[in-house]
Motif scaffolding. Structure first.
Motif, PDB file in Angstrom:
ATOM      1  N   LYS A  60     -10.958   9.906 -12.628  1.00 33.05           N
ATOM      2  CA  LYS A  60      -9.680   9.815 -11.944  1.00 33.05           C
ATOM      3  C   LYS A  60      -8.858   8.675 -12.700  1.00 33.05           C
ATOM      4  N   LYS A  61      -7.570   9.063 -12.854  1.00 33.27           N
ATOM      5  CA  LYS A  61      -6.864   7.812 -13.858  1.00 33.27           C
ATOM      6  C   LYS A  61      -6.595   6.779 -12.596  1.00 33.27           C
ATOM      7  N   THR A  62      -6.883   5.650 -12.874  1.00 33.91           N
ATOM      8  CA  THR A  62      -6.591   4.207 -12.090  1.00 33.91           C
ATOM      9  C   THR A  62      -5.085   4.172 -11.790  1.00 33.91           C
ATOM     10  N   ILE A  63      -4.125   4.628 -12.592  1.00 35.90           N
ATOM     11  CA  ILE A  63      -2.877   4.581 -12.122  1.00 35.90           C
ATOM     12  C   ILE A  63      -2.549   5.342 -10.788  1.00 35.90           C
ATOM     13  N   ASP A  64      -3.286   6.289 -10.454  1.00 31.28           N
ATOM     14  CA  ASP A  64      -3.187   7.050  -9.317  1.00 31.28           C
ATOM     15  C   ASP A  64      -3.953   6.606  -7.996  1.00 31.28           C
ATOM     16  N   ILE A  65      -4.881   5.627  -8.275  1.00 31.70           N
ATOM     17  CA  ILE A  65      -5.764   5.014  -7.264  1.00 31.70           C
ATOM     18  C   ILE A  65      -4.829   4.224  -6.264  1.00 31.70           C
ATOM     19  N   ARG A  66      -5.223   4.646  -4.884  1.00 29.83           N
ATOM     20  CA  ARG A  66      -4.542   3.864  -3.678  1.00 29.83           C
ATOM     21  C   ARG A  66      -5.596   3.735  -2.827  1.00 29.83           C
ATOM     22  N   TYR A  67      -5.762   2.667  -1.942  1.00 29.84           N
ATOM     23  CA  TYR A  67      -6.737   2.400  -0.956  1.00 29.84           C
ATOM     24  C   TYR A  67      -5.913   2.329   0.414  1.00 29.84           C
ATOM     25  N   LYS A  68      -6.898   2.784   1.342  1.00 28.44           N
ATOM     26  CA  LYS A  68      -6.234   2.721   2.761  1.00 28.44           C
ATOM     27  C   LYS A  68      -7.358   2.502   3.642  1.00 28.44           C
ATOM     28  N   VAL A  69      -7.031   1.787   4.696  1.00 26.75           N
ATOM     29  CA  VAL A  69      -8.262   1.718   5.807  1.00 26.75           C
ATOM     30  C   VAL A  69      -8.553   2.957   6.524  1.00 26.75           C
ATOM     31  N   LYS A  70      -9.720   3.017   6.708  1.00 25.66           N
ATOM     32  CA  LYS A  70     -10.124   4.334   7.506  1.00 25.66           C
ATOM     33  C   LYS A  70     -10.689   3.935   8.694  1.00 25.66           C
ATOM     34  N   THR A  71     -11.573   3.081   8.984  1.00 26.51           N
ATOM     35  CA  THR A  71     -11.832   2.792  10.230  1.00 26.51           C
ATOM     36  C   THR A  71     -12.521   1.226  10.170  1.00 26.51           C
ATOM     37  N   ASP A  72     -12.143   0.323  11.248  1.00 27.74           N
ATOM     38  CA  ASP A  72     -12.172  -1.169  11.018  1.00 27.74           C
ATOM     39  C   ASP A  72     -12.614  -1.629  12.407  1.00 27.74           C
ATOM     40  N   ARG A  73     -13.738  -1.297  12.985  1.00 30.29           N
ATOM     41  CA  ARG A  73     -14.054  -1.787  14.315  1.00 30.29           C
ATOM     42  C   ARG A  73     -14.106  -3.352  14.544  1.00 30.29           C
ATOM     43  N   HIS A  74     -14.672  -3.991  13.496  1.00 32.19           N
ATOM     44  CA  HIS A  74     -14.767  -5.413  13.535  1.00 32.19           C
ATOM     45  C   HIS A  74     -13.759  -6.201  12.601  1.00 32.19           C
ATOM     46  N   ASN A  75     -12.697  -5.447  12.481  1.00 28.76           N
ATOM     47  CA  ASN A  75     -11.478  -6.345  11.909  1.00 28.76           C
ATOM     48  C   ASN A  75     -11.759  -7.134  10.770  1.00 28.76           C
ATOM     49  N   LEU A  76     -12.601  -6.375   9.816  1.00 31.09           N
ATOM     50  CA  LEU A  76     -12.968  -7.034   8.358  1.00 31.09           C
ATOM     51  C   LEU A  76     -11.653  -7.049   7.586  1.00 31.09           C
ATOM     52  N   MET A  77     -10.599  -6.305   7.829  1.00 32.94           N
ATOM     53  CA  MET A  77      -9.408  -6.278   7.044  1.00 32.94           C
ATOM     54  C   MET A  77      -8.223  -7.033   7.625  1.00 32.94           C
ATOM     55  N   GLU A  78      -8.689  -7.963   8.778  1.00 26.07           N
ATOM     56  CA  GLU A  78      -7.753  -8.873   9.400  1.00 26.07           C
ATOM     57  C   GLU A  78      -7.377  -9.683   8.192  1.00 26.07           C
ATOM     58  N   GLY A  79      -5.891  -9.782   8.311  1.00 23.79           N
ATOM     59  CA  GLY A  79      -5.228 -10.780   7.371  1.00 23.79           C
ATOM     60  C   GLY A  79      -5.224 -10.556   5.871  1.00 23.79           C
TER      61      GLY A  79
END
Length: 214
Positions: free
Chosen positions: A95-114
């Motif tokens: 896959k071309k890195t230029i096309d890569i995007r990330y998104k949160v799928k599930t985060d029950r413990h709020n690891l992505m907070e802030g």
């Protein structure tokens, strides 16, 4: 206080990213020819970016026993040997890195907070900069972050073993005590993510302590 062991290949600068503080006491385990450390004194095993997965492959049974005792594994590096229970990193560059995007799928413990996910997507205007592959996650594991093609990039696994595993497809995560988190850059975001992981482990230790004393 978490007692953590950090696996090191002797990479320059790794010590400054894992400095003991009020929450974590770090011990650096240098990989040697006959690498066979005793993991019993530790609550957390950290395998950072750039680790020796041939050496870790030889510790497969020991890591399994470590997790069986309810301990925690952080692995921040694509592991090409099959030493992590139930989960496997897959190298992928189709896959071309230029096309890569990330998104949160599930985060029950709020690891992505802030954590600004855009700082994980882009670094100096380069997208997909920190994951040179993806994870085949265990069936009951939580996929925290997935990429454009729904491939797991960060996984939290509390089901496969008695312990906790937080796994990333790659990424130079480290303790933010050594990272300037007041600066808006990708490394600051990774430092914040790491602190959220430590917070989760501290919460788990406190919950276990309260359960035992009740």
């Amino acid at each position: 206080m978490i007692k953590a062991a950090v696996v090191s290949n002797g990479l320059h600068g790794i010590h400054k990213y894992f400095v003991s503080n009020k929450n974590v006491e770090y011990t650096i385990l240098e990989v040697t020819k006959n690498f066979d450390p005793d993991l019993k004194p530790y609550d957390l095993l950290v395998v950072p970016n750039g680790s020796d997965h041939i050496a870790m492959g030889r510790l497969k049974a020991k890591v399994a026993d470590f997790l069986k005792e309810g301990n925690t594994l952080f692995c921040f590096d694509g592991w090409f040997t099959n030493w992590i229970p139930g989960n496997q990193w897959i190298m992928s560059n189709e896959k071309k890195t230029i096309d890569i995007r990330y998104k949160v799928k599930t985060d029950r413990h709020n690891l992505m907070e802030g954590v600004d996910i855009n700082l994980l997507i882009y670094n100096h205007n380069i997208s997909g900069w920190w994951a040179c592959g993806y994870i085949e996650a265990a069936p009951e594991a939580d996929v925290i972050i997935e990429d454009t093609w729904q491939r797991p990039i960060i996984v939290l696994d509390e089901k496969t073993t008695n312990g906790t595993m937080i796994l990333t497809a790659s990424g130079p995560l480290g303790d933010s005590g050594a990272i300037p988190t007041d600066d808006e850059n990708s490394y600051a975001a990774l430092g914040k993510l790491y602190q959220n992981m430590i917070r989760l482990i501290l919460q788990k230790k406190e919950n276990e302590k309260n359960r035992v004393t009740v």
